[in-house]
Scaffold this motif. Structure first.
Motif, PDB file in Angstrom:
ATOM      1  N   ALA A 196      -9.618 -55.998  13.007  1.00 15.65           N
ATOM      2  CA  ALA A 196      -8.349 -55.441  13.479  1.00 15.65           C
ATOM      3  C   ALA A 196      -7.315 -56.558  13.553  1.00 15.65           C
ATOM      4  N   ASP A 197      -6.231 -56.411  12.796  1.00 10.98           N
ATOM      5  CA  ASP A 197      -5.186 -57.423  12.700  1.00 10.98           C
ATOM      6  C   ASP A 197      -3.953 -56.942  13.459  1.00 10.98           C
ATOM      7  N   GLU A 198      -3.743 -57.466  14.667  1.00  7.52           N
ATOM      8  CA  GLU A 198      -2.610 -57.076  15.517  1.00  7.52           C
ATOM      9  C   GLU A 198      -2.484 -55.547  15.599  1.00  7.52           C
ATOM     10  N   PRO A 199      -3.541 -54.833  15.999  1.00  4.61           N
ATOM     11  CA  PRO A 199      -3.523 -53.370  15.908  1.00  4.61           C
ATOM     12  C   PRO A 199      -2.538 -52.688  16.844  1.00  4.61           C
ATOM     13  N   THR A 200      -2.030 -53.396  17.857  1.00  2.98           N
ATOM     14  CA  THR A 200      -1.032 -52.797  18.756  1.00  2.98           C
ATOM     15  C   THR A 200       0.353 -53.410  18.565  1.00  2.98           C
ATOM     16  N   GLY A 201       0.501 -54.282  17.572  1.00  2.00           N
ATOM     17  CA  GLY A 201       1.744 -55.029  17.416  1.00  2.00           C
ATOM     18  C   GLY A 201       2.960 -54.176  17.130  1.00  2.00           C
ATOM     19  N   ALA A 202       2.768 -53.002  16.499  1.00  2.40           N
ATOM     20  CA  ALA A 202       3.904 -52.141  16.154  1.00  2.40           C
ATOM     21  C   ALA A 202       4.024 -50.935  17.082  1.00  2.40           C
ATOM     22  N   LEU A 203       3.306 -50.959  18.202  1.00  2.00           N
ATOM     23  CA  LEU A 203       3.244 -49.787  19.075  1.00  2.00           C
ATOM     24  C   LEU A 203       3.990 -50.005  20.382  1.00  2.00           C
ATOM     25  N   ASP A 204       4.459 -48.901  20.963  1.00  2.00           N
ATOM     26  CA  ASP A 204       5.024 -48.981  22.308  1.00  2.00           C
ATOM     27  C   ASP A 204       3.885 -49.151  23.303  1.00  2.00           C
ATOM     28  N   SER A 205       4.225 -49.350  24.568  1.00  2.13           N
ATOM     29  CA  SER A 205       3.196 -49.702  25.552  1.00  2.13           C
ATOM     30  C   SER A 205       2.181 -48.586  25.747  1.00  2.13           C
ATOM     31  N   ALA A 206       2.631 -47.334  25.745  1.00  2.00           N
ATOM     32  CA  ALA A 206       1.701 -46.224  25.956  1.00  2.00           C
ATOM     33  C   ALA A 206       0.740 -46.094  24.775  1.00  2.00           C
ATOM     34  N   SER A 207       1.266 -46.183  23.554  1.00  2.00           N
ATOM     35  CA  SER A 207       0.414 -46.098  22.373  1.00  2.00           C
ATOM     36  C   SER A 207      -0.517 -47.300  22.285  1.00  2.00           C
ATOM     37  N   GLY A 208      -0.010 -48.476  22.693  1.00  2.00           N
ATOM     38  CA  GLY A 208      -0.847 -49.666  22.704  1.00  2.00           C
ATOM     39  C   GLY A 208      -2.023 -49.516  23.638  1.00  2.00           C
ATOM     40  N   GLU A 209      -1.797 -48.936  24.806  1.00  2.00           N
ATOM     41  CA  GLU A 209      -2.881 -48.698  25.749  1.00  2.00           C
ATOM     42  C   GLU A 209      -3.901 -47.720  25.165  1.00  2.00           C
ATOM     43  N   ASP A 210      -3.408 -46.718  24.446  1.00  2.00           N
ATOM     44  CA  ASP A 210      -4.283 -45.754  23.788  1.00  2.00           C
ATOM     45  C   ASP A 210      -5.228 -46.453  22.806  1.00  2.00           C
ATOM     46  N   VAL A 211      -4.686 -47.369  22.018  1.00  2.00           N
ATOM     47  CA  VAL A 211      -5.507 -48.086  21.033  1.00  2.00           C
ATOM     48  C   VAL A 211      -6.467 -49.046  21.732  1.00  2.00           C
ATOM     49  N   ARG A 212      -6.035 -49.687  22.809  1.00  2.00           N
ATOM     50  CA  ARG A 212      -6.937 -50.562  23.570  1.00  2.00           C
ATOM     51  C   ARG A 212      -8.145 -49.785  24.079  1.00  2.00           C
ATOM     52  N   GLU A 213      -7.893 -48.606  24.617  1.00  2.00           N
ATOM     53  CA  GLU A 213      -8.989 -47.783  25.120  1.00  2.00           C
ATOM     54  C   GLU A 213      -9.922 -47.358  23.983  1.00  2.00           C
ATOM     55  N   LEU A 214      -9.334 -47.058  22.826  1.00  2.00           N
ATOM     56  CA  LEU A 214     -10.138 -46.664  21.676  1.00  2.00           C
ATOM     57  C   LEU A 214     -11.059 -47.799  21.228  1.00  2.00           C
ATOM     58  N   LEU A 215     -10.523 -49.012  21.113  1.00  2.00           N
ATOM     59  CA  LEU A 215     -11.343 -50.148  20.687  1.00  2.00           C
ATOM     60  C   LEU A 215     -12.460 -50.433  21.692  1.00  2.00           C
ATOM     61  N   THR A 216     -12.143 -50.307  22.973  1.00  2.00           N
ATOM     62  CA  THR A 216     -13.160 -50.501  24.008  1.00  2.00           C
ATOM     63  C   THR A 216     -14.280 -49.484  23.866  1.00  2.00           C
TER      64      THR A 216
END
Length: 229
Positions: A166-186
């Motif tokens: 995963a290369d900067e997978p939240t870099g283009a996302l807003d904070s809510a979407s970034g949190e969504d992806v963090r939870e997914l990776l976890t």
């Protein structure tokens, strides 16, 4: 669990006459680990990712992934390796907007020659597991950033890779979407998926990985597993 998914030994990479992008890096990542690689621009993160993905070759040293010497592969063999053994998730998704969500997810299976019915079952299972099955027939451009990244993750997992990059997978996302992806990776790591995450964001690293490596000037300056080089 004892066989490394990634085994990098004394790897250096130089370009022209400048300082090395990587200088004598050795790194082992075992099955089931979630590892974040941190560092400022120019630290060697992208070079390391490209070597693991078989998109570049080291000037010295060896790169072995899932038991395969990646640094010795031809271009054709490297492409096959990427299809079969790793999945890749990028900052800007790289989805095809003229295809549906399902069609995007099916692409790796089609390239690998997976039978159509088997591939469609796998795609449907992934979309359901990742919570985006309701968007199966939608075009990526109609989805939120977090939803598009979930589609990209489903595509990356289509061929059951040993390793998810995963290369900067939240870099283009807003904070809510970034949190969504963090939870997914976890959640993916909790299910046993081995992950190597490259990021500038220490919060992302701390929230969804089990180990953090910091690169400085092409060398490992810190490894929370306790190995310093």
């Amino acid at each position: 669990m004892d066989t490394p998914v990634i085994d990098i030994s004394d790897v250096s990479r130089t370009y022209g006459e400048g300082p090395p992008a990587l200088a004598g890096v050795s790194l082992t990542v075992r099955a089931g680990e979630a590892v974040a690689v941190l560092g400022p621009s120019g630290s060697g993160k992208s070079t390391l990712l490209n070597l693991i993905a078989g998109l570049d070759r080291p000037s010295a040293g060896s790169v072995t992934v899932d038991g395969l010497r990646v640094d010795r592969l031809s271009e054709t063999a490297s492409a096959k390796y990427r299809r079969a053994r790793i999945g890749m998730v990028f900052q800007f998704f790289h989805l095809l907007d003229d295809l549906t969500v399902t069609e995007n997810v099916l692409l790796p299976a089609r390239l690998a020659g997976t039978p159509r019915a088997e591939a469609r079952r796998r795609a449907a299972d992934l979309l359901t597991h990742l919570g985006i099955n309701r968007h199966a027939d939608a075009r990526p451009g109609t989805l939120s950033g977090g939803e598009r990244q979930r589609v990209a993750v489903a595509r990356a997992l289509m061929n059951r890779p040993a390793l998810l990059l995963a290369d900067e997978p939240t870099g283009a996302l807003d904070s809510a979407s970034g949190e969504d992806v963090r939870e997914l990776l976890t959640a993916l790591n909790a299910d046993g998926q081995t992950i190597l995450l490259v990021t500038h964001d220490p919060t992302l690293a701390e929230s969804c990985t089990t180990r953090t490596i910091e690169l400085v000037d092409g060398r490992i300056a810190r490894d929370t597993a306790g190995v310093l080089r």
